[in-house]
Motif scaffolding. Structure first.
Motif, short mmCIF file in Angstrom:
data_model
loop_
_atom_site.label_atom_id
_atom_site.label_comp_id
_atom_site.label_asym_id
_atom_site.label_seq_id
_atom_site.Cartn_x
_atom_site.Cartn_y
_atom_site.Cartn_z
N TRP A 26 0.84 -1.18 0.00
CA TRP A 26 0.00 0.00 0.00
C TRP A 26 0.88 1.24 0.00
N LEU A 27 0.49 2.21 -0.81
CA LEU A 27 1.19 3.50 -0.82
C LEU A 27 0.19 4.57 -0.44
N PRO A 28 0.36 5.21 0.69
CA PRO A 28 -0.62 6.23 1.10
C PRO A 28 -0.55 7.44 0.19
N MET A 29 -1.65 8.13 0.08
CA MET A 29 -1.68 9.41 -0.61
C MET A 29 -1.06 10.46 0.32
N SER A 30 -0.36 11.41 -0.24
CA SER A 30 0.14 12.51 0.57
C SER A 30 -1.02 13.46 0.87
N ASN A 31 -0.82 14.35 1.81
CA ASN A 31 -1.86 15.34 2.12
C ASN A 31 -2.16 16.23 0.92
N LEU A 32 -1.17 16.45 0.06
CA LEU A 32 -1.41 17.26 -1.14
C LEU A 32 -2.19 16.47 -2.18
N ASP A 33 -2.01 15.13 -2.23
CA ASP A 33 -2.84 14.30 -3.11
C ASP A 33 -4.31 14.39 -2.69
N LEU A 34 -4.53 14.43 -1.37
CA LEU A 34 -5.90 14.41 -0.85
C LEU A 34 -6.68 15.68 -1.18
N LEU A 35 -5.99 16.72 -1.65
CA LEU A 35 -6.68 17.95 -2.04
C LEU A 35 -7.33 17.82 -3.42
N LEU A 36 -6.99 16.75 -4.14
CA LEU A 36 -7.53 16.57 -5.49
C LEU A 36 -8.78 15.70 -5.45
N PRO A 37 -9.86 16.15 -6.06
CA PRO A 37 -11.03 15.28 -6.21
C PRO A 37 -10.74 14.22 -7.27
N PRO A 38 -11.57 13.19 -7.39
CA PRO A 38 -11.34 12.18 -8.44
C PRO A 38 -11.46 12.81 -9.83
N LEU A 39 -10.33 13.00 -10.48
CA LEU A 39 -10.28 13.62 -11.80
C LEU A 39 -9.27 12.87 -12.66
N ALA A 157 -1.02 11.50 -9.86
CA ALA A 157 0.06 12.20 -10.57
C ALA A 157 -0.38 13.59 -10.99
N ASP A 158 0.54 14.54 -10.90
CA ASP A 158 0.32 15.86 -11.50
C ASP A 158 1.04 15.91 -12.84
N ALA A 159 0.98 17.05 -13.51
CA ALA A 159 1.59 17.15 -14.84
C ALA A 159 3.09 16.94 -14.80
N TYR A 160 3.75 17.43 -13.76
CA TYR A 160 5.19 17.24 -13.61
C TYR A 160 5.52 15.76 -13.54
N SER A 161 4.75 15.01 -12.75
CA SER A 161 4.97 13.57 -12.63
C SER A 161 4.72 12.86 -13.95
N ALA A 162 3.66 13.26 -14.65
CA ALA A 162 3.37 12.65 -15.95
C ALA A 162 4.52 12.91 -16.93
N ASN A 163 5.05 14.12 -16.92
CA ASN A 163 6.18 14.44 -17.78
C ASN A 163 7.38 13.55 -17.47
N MET A 164 7.64 13.33 -16.18
CA MET A 164 8.75 12.48 -15.76
C MET A 164 8.58 11.06 -16.34
N LEU A 296 13.53 17.72 -4.29
CA LEU A 296 12.18 17.25 -4.59
C LEU A 296 11.94 17.10 -6.09
N GLU A 297 12.98 17.27 -6.88
CA GLU A 297 12.77 17.27 -8.33
C GLU A 297 12.33 15.91 -8.86
N ASN A 298 12.59 14.83 -8.13
CA ASN A 298 12.18 13.50 -8.58
C ASN A 298 10.92 13.00 -7.85
N TYR A 299 10.34 13.86 -7.01
CA TYR A 299 9.16 13.43 -6.25
C TYR A 299 7.99 13.19 -7.21
N PHE A 300 7.37 12.00 -7.09
CA PHE A 300 6.24 11.62 -7.95
C PHE A 300 4.97 11.69 -7.13
N GLY A 301 4.02 12.47 -7.60
CA GLY A 301 2.74 12.67 -6.93
C GLY A 301 2.29 14.09 -7.15
N ASN A 302 1.34 14.54 -6.40
CA ASN A 302 0.87 15.92 -6.51
C ASN A 302 1.64 16.82 -5.56
N PHE A 303 2.15 17.91 -6.12
CA PHE A 303 2.87 18.89 -5.31
C PHE A 303 2.39 20.28 -5.72
#
Length: 466
Positions: A26-39, A157-164, A296-303
């Motif tokens: 299991w990988l928990p969502m970060s608190n910043l991930d939790l700010l995103l609705p299902p999109l 994932a945010d756009a930065y993560s998708a680009n990575m 944090l340049e390699n961090y994958f998730g929503n930031f």
């Protein structure tokens, strides 16, 4: 203008998993991930014909093989989002795999209408994601061209993560080493003990439980509340001119700040009730806002954070473009390291209450509410799987909310030019085309092959009262 009424036939569906087995966890969502609705957000890349049919099949195999290898490092994309007993999303990294479809579209690339994306791309070339975190569709066109379309779960994932991920996927296909390896360490975004935050965050986000139920579809007003997607083209010369007019007193504003200010002014120009509000939100990536000692340049998730500002129609009409740009700059500059740390603490304090950015919802006294996200790091030119870079690429994000969404990206055809994705109410898009047709040109296939032209262009930005 182009062809929207073409058919798409799915020839094959399969699931592509990571080539190496992974330990389920299991990988928990970060608190910043939790700010995103299902999109879900979409991305697509277009390639002209380069090969015969046999080689086309080899290209598809290359794409799939590289995907299965990329999922070893980007294992989160092969998982599933599952809700825990508190109703919060978590990521089950079980190597479920990525839904992968091979399709055929009865249209030529030159006839593809990328100005009207809802008809030509949505659900046709960019697949609808039904399962998992990522869905991929490779579509062969009648002319022999190829389109790679992807849909991502934005909670993962945010756009930065998708680009990575995109860069890594293409690098693997070409037999290259990864230039970036993703980091999923959620402890990098742990809340502080005790937590603290600026009270201004209370005005940026709201609880879903406090929102009234949405009106029945029959009560929605057509042509007013319905948002549609279009893509425009802006030349480097017009962007430079905007930046020049948005900068004053020795303070040079960025191109994105200048563009956002210009868009804010246009929205106000369409308002007749001077007391109504125009809201402008800016998506800020926090990776570059932290102390350099914390990489944090390699961090994958929503930031991400979504600060916004508002002013009345009358106020904005009275302001010069540089004054509006100053307000945009102040809004963006406020989102520094302490802001993000405070945002993480704020979410922790209110969990498991579901929250969302307030600007997602247009209020009754709003003339317009728009979110601008920078796509300037969009990596179209690096999406080379071994047969050359794409001839076009764009994000596609019809997020279904009441607020407009705008993302300017660099054009691959001519250095300095922009491609701008817009998801706005039709009346606002018509206003933009009426008031700023000299800046926003509808995207056509001709823009894919622009040759560099250093000749001076006479800007007409003064046509709008700035």
């Amino acid at each position: 203008m182009g062809s929207c009424g073409f058919s798409v036939i799915i020839k094959k569906r399969e699931v592509v998993a990571a080539v190496l087995p992974t330990q389920e966890h299991w990988l928990p969502m970060s608190n910043l991930d939790l700010l995103l609705p299902p999109l879900d957000f979409g991305v697509f890349f277009c390639y002209k014909k380069r090969t015969d049919q046999e080689q086309f099949e080899n290209m598809v195999n290359t794409i799939k093989k590289a995907l299965s290898q990329a999922l070893v490092s980007f294992y989160a994309l092969a998982g599933e989002v599952v809700h825990n007993r508190l109703g919060e999303p978590e990521l089950l990294c079980n190597n479920r795999g990525v839904d992968f479809a091979l399709a055929y579209a009865d249209v030529e690339l030159k006839d593809l209408d990328l100005y009207h994306l809802d008809d030509s791309v949505d659900g046709k070339l960019v697949p609808i994601k039904n399962h998992g975190v990522l869905t991929v569709q490779v579509t062969e066109l009648r002319c022999g061209g190829l389109v790679i379309g992807c849909s991502f779960d934005h909670q993962v994932a945010d756009a930065y993560s998708a680009n990575m991920f995109f860069v890594a996927w293409a690098q693997i296909a070409r037999g290259k080493s990864l230039s970036q390896t993703p980091i999923f360490r959620r402890s990098m975004l742990n809340p502080r003990r005790p937590g603290q935050y600026d009270k201004a965050i209370d005005d940026m986000y709201i609880f879903l439980s406090t929102l009234p139920p949405p009106p029945p579809p029959k009560d929605l007003k057509p042509n007013e509340d319905h948002l549609i997607s279009r893509i425009y083209h802006i030349t480097a010369e017009e962007i430079d001119c905007l930046q020049s007019k948005a900068s004053s007193n020795g303070s040079k504003r960025t191109k994105l700040e200048s563009f956002t200010a210009f868009l804010w002014k246009i929205m106000a120009e369409g308002g007749h009730d001077h007391s109504k509000k125009c809201k402008m939100g800016i998506v800020v990536d926090g990776r570059g806002r932290f102390d350099k000692a914390l990489s944090l340049e390699n961090y994958f998730g929503n930031f991400l954070s979504l600060p916004y500002d508002e002013a009345s129609v009358g106020e904005i009409k009275m302001m010069a473009l540089n004054q509006v740009a100053d307000a945009v700059h102040e809004c963006v500059e406020g989102a520094k390291e302490e802001h993000f740390l405070g945002l993480i603490d704020w979410v922790e304090l209110h969990r498991p209450e579901k929250t969302v950015a307030k600007i997602y919802f247009k209020e009754s006294n709003d003339e317009a509410a728009i979110v601008v996200s920078s796509g300037q790091r969009f990596i179209v030119s690096e999406m080379d799987f071994g047969w050359g870079r794409p001839d076009f690429g764009s994000y596609h994000f019809p997020w279904g909310g009441q607020t407009g969404y705008v993302m300017p990206m660099p054009s691959i055809s001519r250095e300095g030019d922009w491609v701008v994705y817009m998801h706005l109410p039709e009346k606002q898009l018509d206003l933009i085309e009426k008031e700023a047709s000299h800046v926003f040109g509808p995207l056509t296939p001709a823009h894919w092959n622009l040759m560099t032209d250093d000749s001076e262009m006479t800007s007409k930005i003064d046509m709008i009262h700035l």
